[in-house]
Scaffold this motif. Structure first.
Motif, PDB file in Angstrom:
ATOM      1  N   ASP A  75       0.905  -1.070   0.047  1.00  0.00           N
ATOM      2  CA  ASP A  75       0.094  -0.034   0.034  1.00  0.00           C
ATOM      3  C   ASP A  75       0.892   1.237  -0.017  1.00  0.00           C
ATOM      4  N   ALA A  76       0.188   2.361   0.194  1.00  0.00           N
ATOM      5  CA  ALA A  76       1.010   3.653  -0.004  1.00  0.00           C
ATOM      6  C   ALA A  76       2.194   3.853   1.103  1.00  0.00           C
ATOM      7  N   ARG A  77       1.641   3.284   2.194  1.00  0.00           N
ATOM      8  CA  ARG A  77       2.697   3.568   3.493  1.00  0.00           C
ATOM      9  C   ARG A  77       3.688   2.611   3.228  1.00  0.00           C
ATOM     10  N   GLY A  78       3.490   1.359   2.565  1.00  0.00           N
ATOM     11  CA  GLY A  78       4.604   0.445   2.618  1.00  0.00           C
ATOM     12  C   GLY A  78       5.417   0.817   1.552  1.00  0.00           C
ATOM     13  N   ILE A  79       4.792   1.544   0.379  1.00  0.00           N
ATOM     14  CA  ILE A  79       5.887   1.980  -0.588  1.00  0.00           C
ATOM     15  C   ILE A  79       6.836   3.042  -0.034  1.00  0.00           C
ATOM     16  N   ASP A  80       6.201   4.049   0.556  1.00  0.00           N
ATOM     17  CA  ASP A  80       7.190   5.006   1.244  1.00  0.00           C
ATOM     18  C   ASP A  80       8.016   4.471   2.043  1.00  0.00           C
ATOM     19  N   SER A  81       7.837   3.539   3.073  1.00  0.00           N
ATOM     20  CA  SER A  81       8.767   2.833   3.607  1.00  0.00           C
ATOM     21  C   SER A  81       9.788   2.215   3.004  1.00  0.00           C
ATOM     22  N   LEU A  82       9.384   1.409   1.904  1.00  0.00           N
ATOM     23  CA  LEU A  82      10.401   0.964   0.988  1.00  0.00           C
ATOM     24  C   LEU A  82      11.285   1.992   0.271  1.00  0.00           C
ATOM     25  N   PHE A  83      10.844   2.859  -0.049  1.00  0.00           N
ATOM     26  CA  PHE A  83      11.770   3.767  -1.096  1.00  0.00           C
ATOM     27  C   PHE A  83      12.713   4.505   0.363  1.00  0.00           C
TER      28      PHE A  83
END
Length: 519
Positions: free
Chosen positions: A190-198
């Motif tokens: 999800d959007a939070r997971g993408i931000d965390s990964l990046f």
């Protein structure tokens, strides 16, 4: 484009440099002299449509396949010998869309799988044992080194998706790899997971770790990467700084279709569906948590509807929900006003939904059985009295389907495993059509077939609609979608654009990749 230049004197060697890579699988040229250079500490995107050669290059860069020609160098040194697994692990690793961690093992156990470090038995008897205290301490040190905030004793199945990716990256770095390939890493985030990964990737870049980022979501390329390489039809098309490349130009490079180009052949010959006629297939507020948002669809007699989308768009989940393979979270499916029981394949068949699955070998065929048996799987109850199956009726039914679909076979008794890929797919189609469905749902119906078979299969789908029923094609293959009267483009589970039959490759791909505009 000129070949990549050698690094200037004193400049660090590229994390990876591949030049002139050729790979063939029989008569198929999967890579035709391609090249790629990724600098230390760089996030470099590799993009292209299906069949462009991305996955094959990854298999060459990770030592899974040996190139037929060309050279790969890591940090200025030749790639390890083919088959030397530990040497390849010290150079490069790939984090795939589907996590490769072992769910029931702890983080520490996954980090050092097959490398636990055995101690001598304290009794002096010569036995060997695992020091779990030391293993946990090693895991804590490794996670801390790369800033991964995860408890080493947590079981992998209890981690968030991006945390499992962090564990895989940390494991790869522990072997010494300084190049990490990320294959569709955001597909399940999800959007939070993408931000965390990046955020984590940027931290590791600052430590000199290089990333090769493969994604169908072009917006993410612009958010994360500094350079992008495009492959098309197994060839290198361009490499450019992301900041210097407009999104429209990137899509053009991927498709070969300029903004001003005219559309290729579409379903222009088809009669436009009569909007005053009641629809064959209807969905009302249909949704599946984590896959696609509430969706209202109407597919009328004579219409072929396309549901276009790349990985994680939700289109595959939508197709599987329509045919009863998944149970919707909310909403209703109806065929000619008859409500279909959610999550029931038998009820979907009885309601008049035919299904061509995405993977003919896994979901579509019983390979050791005959053409006749495979073609009649959905109508076994019609092949004899009182639940019996008469071989004569089975053969008669199969012969009619063989003739109708021009299946190249020695006869109904031939094992389906002996057919070509295109003819195997025709048997799958025969099974789907056996019950004369009101609506035919096809998931990537031409995957892995030759051009002639592709035209034939799409012609069958078109014929279903032309004879007064309806069809839905779920695909990201542009040729599949050309036969459609109307195409809905999905991105991250929602419809972002709707097209008539006159779309261009460029605008449809842009919509599927999340950089198009609704129309």
């Amino acid at each position: 484009m000129p070949h990549a230049q050698a690094p200037a004197s004193g400049a660090p060697a590229p994390a990876v440099h591949a030049e002139g890579i050729v790979k063939r699988f029989g008569p198929t040229v999967a890579l035709d002299g391609v090249r790629l250079t990724v600098a230390p500490g760089e996030s470099h995107a590799l993009v292209g449509r299906n069949g462009a050669g991305k996955s094959t290059l990854v298999s060459v860069l990770t030592g899974l396949h040996e190139a037929d020609a060309g050279e790969v160098r890591f940090g200025g040194e030749p790639a390890p010998a083919f088959g030397d697994i530990s040497a390849w692990q010290s150079k490069v690793a790939c984090v795939y869309q589907k996590s490769m961690v072992v769910p029931d093992l702890t983080v520490a156990e996954n980090l050092f799988l097959n490398n636990y470090g055995l101690d001598r038995n304290r009794s002096g008897a010569g036995g060997r044992f695992i020091s779990w205290r030391r293993l946990r301490a090693r895991a804590e040190e490794l996670l801390a080194e790369y800033g991964v905030s995860v408890d080493p004793d947590t079981r992998a199945k209890d981690l968030a998706v991006e945390q499992r990716q962090f564990v895989e990256i940390a494991r790869a770095l522990s072997f010494g790899a300084r190049l990490i390939i990320l294959d569709e890493p955001t597909a399940q985030l999800d959007a939070r997971g993408i931000d965390s990964l990046f955020d984590k990737l940027r931290d590791l870049q600052s430590q000199g770790v290089a990333f090769l980022f493969i994604s169908h979501h072009l917006q993410e390329v612009y958010e994360l990467c500094t350079a992008v390489t495009v492959y098309r039809d197994a060839r290198h098309v361009l490499t450019a700084p992301v900041a210097d490349l407009a999104k429209a130009d990137l899509v053009t490079a991927m498709t070969g279709d300029a903004a001003s180009s005219t559309a290729a052949w579409h379903a222009a010959h088809a009669v436009a569906p009569d909007r005053t006629v009641e629809p064959v297939l209807t969905t009302e507020g249909l949704s599946l948590d984590g896959e696609f948002e509430p969706l209202d669809l109407e597919v009328r007699p004579g219409e072929v509807l396309g549901l276009a989308g790349a990985a994680a768009s939700g289109n595959t989940a939508l197709g599987e929900t329509l045919v009863g393979m998944r149970k919707a979270t909310a909403g209703r499916i109806a065929v000619r006003d008859v409500t279909v029981r959610p999550g029931s394949v038998p009820h979907s068949l009885d309601a008049g939904i035919g299904y061509i699955p995405e993977d003919r070998h896994l979901q579509g065929l019983v390979l050791n059985r005959s053409v006749a048996e495979n073609a009649t799987l959905t109508v076994a109850d019609q092949l004899g009295p009182w639940g019996t199956v008469l071989p004569s009726r089975t053969r008669e039914f199969a012969r009619s389907m063989i003739d109708s679909l021009d299946i190249k076979t020695t006869g109904p008794e031939q094992p389906v495993s002996g057919l070509s890929g295109g003819n195997q797919q025709k048997v799958v189609v025969a099974r789907a059509l056996a019950r004369a469905p009101s609506v035919l749902v096809a998931l990537r119906p031409t995957a892995g077939v030759d051009v002639k078979s592709k035209d034939s299969l799409l012609g069958v789908v078109r014929r279903v609609a032309d004879e007064g029923d309806a069809a839905v094609i779920i695909s990201d293959e542009l040729d599949d979608l050309r036969v459609c009267d109307r195409v809905l483009a999905l991105f991250h589970g929602r419809v972002v654009a709707t097209f008539g039959s006159g779309w261009t490759d460029r605008e449809l791909v842009a919509a599927m990749e999340g950089v198009g505009e609704s129309r």
